[in-house]
Motif scaffolding. Structure first.
Motif, PDB file in Angstrom:
ATOM      1  N   MET A  89     -15.968 -31.230  -6.060  1.00  0.00           N
ATOM      2  CA  MET A  89     -16.423 -30.088  -6.833  1.00  0.00           C
ATOM      3  C   MET A  89     -17.269 -29.152  -5.968  1.00  0.00           C
ATOM      4  N   GLU A  90     -18.010 -29.728  -5.027  1.00  0.00           N
ATOM      5  CA  GLU A  90     -18.834 -28.902  -4.150  1.00  0.00           C
ATOM      6  C   GLU A  90     -17.964 -27.930  -3.349  1.00  0.00           C
ATOM      7  N   VAL A  91     -16.849 -28.422  -2.849  1.00  0.00           N
ATOM      8  CA  VAL A  91     -15.937 -27.569  -2.077  1.00  0.00           C
ATOM      9  C   VAL A  91     -15.308 -26.525  -2.989  1.00  0.00           C
ATOM     10  N   ILE A  92     -14.833 -26.939  -4.152  1.00  0.00           N
ATOM     11  CA  ILE A  92     -14.189 -26.022  -5.094  1.00  0.00           C
ATOM     12  C   ILE A  92     -15.142 -24.908  -5.512  1.00  0.00           C
ATOM     13  N   ASN A  93     -16.391 -25.260  -5.752  1.00  0.00           N
ATOM     14  CA  ASN A  93     -17.362 -24.280  -6.238  1.00  0.00           C
ATOM     15  C   ASN A  93     -17.999 -23.441  -5.138  1.00  0.00           C
ATOM     16  N   GLY A  94     -17.703 -23.746  -3.872  1.00  0.00           N
ATOM     17  CA  GLY A  94     -18.281 -22.981  -2.772  1.00  0.00           C
ATOM     18  C   GLY A  94     -17.809 -21.536  -2.795  1.00  0.00           C
ATOM     19  N   ARG A  95     -18.728 -20.619  -2.651  1.00  0.00           N
ATOM     20  CA  ARG A  95     -18.391 -19.195  -2.717  1.00  0.00           C
ATOM     21  C   ARG A  95     -17.542 -18.746  -1.538  1.00  0.00           C
ATOM     22  N   HIS A  96     -17.744 -19.373  -0.405  1.00  0.00           N
ATOM     23  CA  HIS A  96     -17.053 -18.930   0.802  1.00  0.00           C
ATOM     24  C   HIS A  96     -16.050 -19.979   1.283  1.00  0.00           C
ATOM     25  N   THR A  97     -15.455 -20.708   0.363  1.00  0.00           N
ATOM     26  CA  THR A  97     -14.477 -21.727   0.705  1.00  0.00           C
ATOM     27  C   THR A  97     -13.186 -21.060   1.176  1.00  0.00           C
ATOM     28  N   ASN A  98     -12.753 -21.426   2.387  1.00  0.00           N
ATOM     29  CA  ASN A  98     -11.464 -20.927   2.872  1.00  0.00           C
ATOM     30  C   ASN A  98     -10.359 -21.547   2.040  1.00  0.00           C
ATOM     31  N   ARG A  99      -9.346 -20.759   1.745  1.00  0.00           N
ATOM     32  CA  ARG A  99      -8.245 -21.245   0.918  1.00  0.00           C
ATOM     33  C   ARG A  99      -6.926 -21.014   1.619  1.00  0.00           C
ATOM     34  N   GLY A 100      -5.999 -21.936   1.397  1.00  0.00           N
ATOM     35  CA  GLY A 100      -4.654 -21.821   1.935  1.00  0.00           C
ATOM     36  C   GLY A 100      -3.651 -21.918   0.799  1.00  0.00           C
ATOM     37  N   GLN A 101      -2.459 -21.434   1.043  1.00  0.00           N
ATOM     38  CA  GLN A 101      -1.404 -21.419   0.026  1.00  0.00           C
ATOM     39  C   GLN A 101      -0.614 -22.722   0.071  1.00  0.00           C
ATOM     40  N   ILE A 102      -0.343 -23.310  -1.079  1.00  0.00           N
ATOM     41  CA  ILE A 102       0.577 -24.445  -1.201  1.00  0.00           C
ATOM     42  C   ILE A 102       1.683 -23.983  -2.128  1.00  0.00           C
ATOM     43  N   ASN A 103       2.914 -24.132  -1.684  1.00  0.00           N
ATOM     44  CA  ASN A 103       4.034 -23.660  -2.484  1.00  0.00           C
ATOM     45  C   ASN A 103       5.123 -24.729  -2.479  1.00  0.00           C
ATOM     46  N   TYR A 104       5.268 -25.445  -3.580  1.00  0.00           N
ATOM     47  CA  TYR A 104       6.263 -26.504  -3.697  1.00  0.00           C
ATOM     48  C   TYR A 104       7.022 -26.345  -4.994  1.00  0.00           C
ATOM     49  N   ALA A 105       8.297 -26.652  -4.955  1.00  0.00           N
ATOM     50  CA  ALA A 105       9.108 -26.667  -6.169  1.00  0.00           C
ATOM     51  C   ALA A 105       8.803 -27.968  -6.914  1.00  0.00           C
ATOM     52  N   VAL A 106       8.560 -27.864  -8.196  1.00  0.00           N
ATOM     53  CA  VAL A 106       8.272 -29.035  -9.026  1.00  0.00           C
ATOM     54  C   VAL A 106       9.244 -29.053 -10.207  1.00  0.00           C
ATOM     55  N   PRO A 107       9.513 -30.227 -10.768  1.00  0.00           N
ATOM     56  CA  PRO A 107      10.459 -30.308 -11.881  1.00  0.00           C
ATOM     57  C   PRO A 107      10.015 -29.481 -13.084  1.00  0.00           C
ATOM     58  N   ASP A 108      10.918 -28.645 -13.580  1.00  0.00           N
ATOM     59  CA  ASP A 108      10.621 -27.825 -14.760  1.00  0.00           C
ATOM     60  C   ASP A 108      10.265 -28.682 -15.967  1.00  0.00           C
ATOM     61  N   ALA A 109      10.876 -29.866 -16.072  1.00  0.00           N
ATOM     62  CA  ALA A 109      10.659 -30.727 -17.236  1.00  0.00           C
ATOM     63  C   ALA A 109       9.192 -31.133 -17.402  1.00  0.00           C
ATOM     64  N   LEU A 110       8.415 -31.111 -16.317  1.00  0.00           N
ATOM     65  CA  LEU A 110       6.994 -31.465 -16.416  1.00  0.00           C
ATOM     66  C   LEU A 110       6.147 -30.334 -16.997  1.00  0.00           C
ATOM     67  N   GLN A 111       6.698 -29.150 -17.060  1.00  0.00           N
ATOM     68  CA  GLN A 111       6.014 -27.982 -17.627  1.00  0.00           C
ATOM     69  C   GLN A 111       4.624 -27.770 -17.013  1.00  0.00           C
ATOM     70  N   LEU A 112       4.528 -27.976 -15.693  1.00  0.00           N
ATOM     71  CA  LEU A 112       3.232 -27.884 -15.029  1.00  0.00           C
ATOM     72  C   LEU A 112       2.633 -26.486 -15.108  1.00  0.00           C
ATOM     73  N   GLN A 113       3.439 -25.454 -14.901  1.00  0.00           N
ATOM     74  CA  GLN A 113       2.898 -24.094 -14.947  1.00  0.00           C
ATOM     75  C   GLN A 113       2.343 -23.764 -16.332  1.00  0.00           C
ATOM     76  N   ARG A 114       3.067 -24.126 -17.374  1.00  0.00           N
ATOM     77  CA  ARG A 114       2.602 -23.861 -18.739  1.00  0.00           C
ATOM     78  C   ARG A 114       1.316 -24.632 -19.030  1.00  0.00           C
ATOM     79  N   ARG A 115       1.282 -25.885 -18.617  1.00  0.00           N
ATOM     80  CA  ARG A 115       0.105 -26.717 -18.872  1.00  0.00           C
ATOM     81  C   ARG A 115      -1.108 -26.234 -18.095  1.00  0.00           C
TER      82      ARG A 115
END
Length: 68
Positions: free
Chosen positions: A1-27
């Motif tokens: 949580m400390e890393v997530i809440n850091g104001r100046h946390t560097n971020r990178g992109q993760i892009n993976y195809a996931v099964p539609d049946a899990l409805q991850l984006q909607r959830r």
């Protein structure tokens, strides 16, 4: 949580195809609407918890972001 809440946390992109049946984006959108946690933070926390549970904690010293 400390890393997530850091104001100046560097971020990178993760892009993976996931099964539609899990409805991850909607959830993820619903969770964000209910709790205000940003989409990327939800994914980062879930993936970090999974990897730690499987024996893959982060290095003690942060390293440069890996190229994907």
């Amino acid at each position: 949580m400390e890393v997530i809440n850091g104001r100046h946390t560097n971020r990178g992109q993760i892009n993976y195809a996931v099964p539609d049946a899990l409805q991850l984006q909607r959830r993820i959108r619903r969770y964000h609407a209910d709790h205000g946690v940003q989409h990327g933070d939800i994914v980062a926390l879930a993936l970090d918890a999974f990897l730690r549970a499987k024996g893959y904690p982060p290095d003690v010293k942060p390293t440069a972001p890996e190229a994907s």
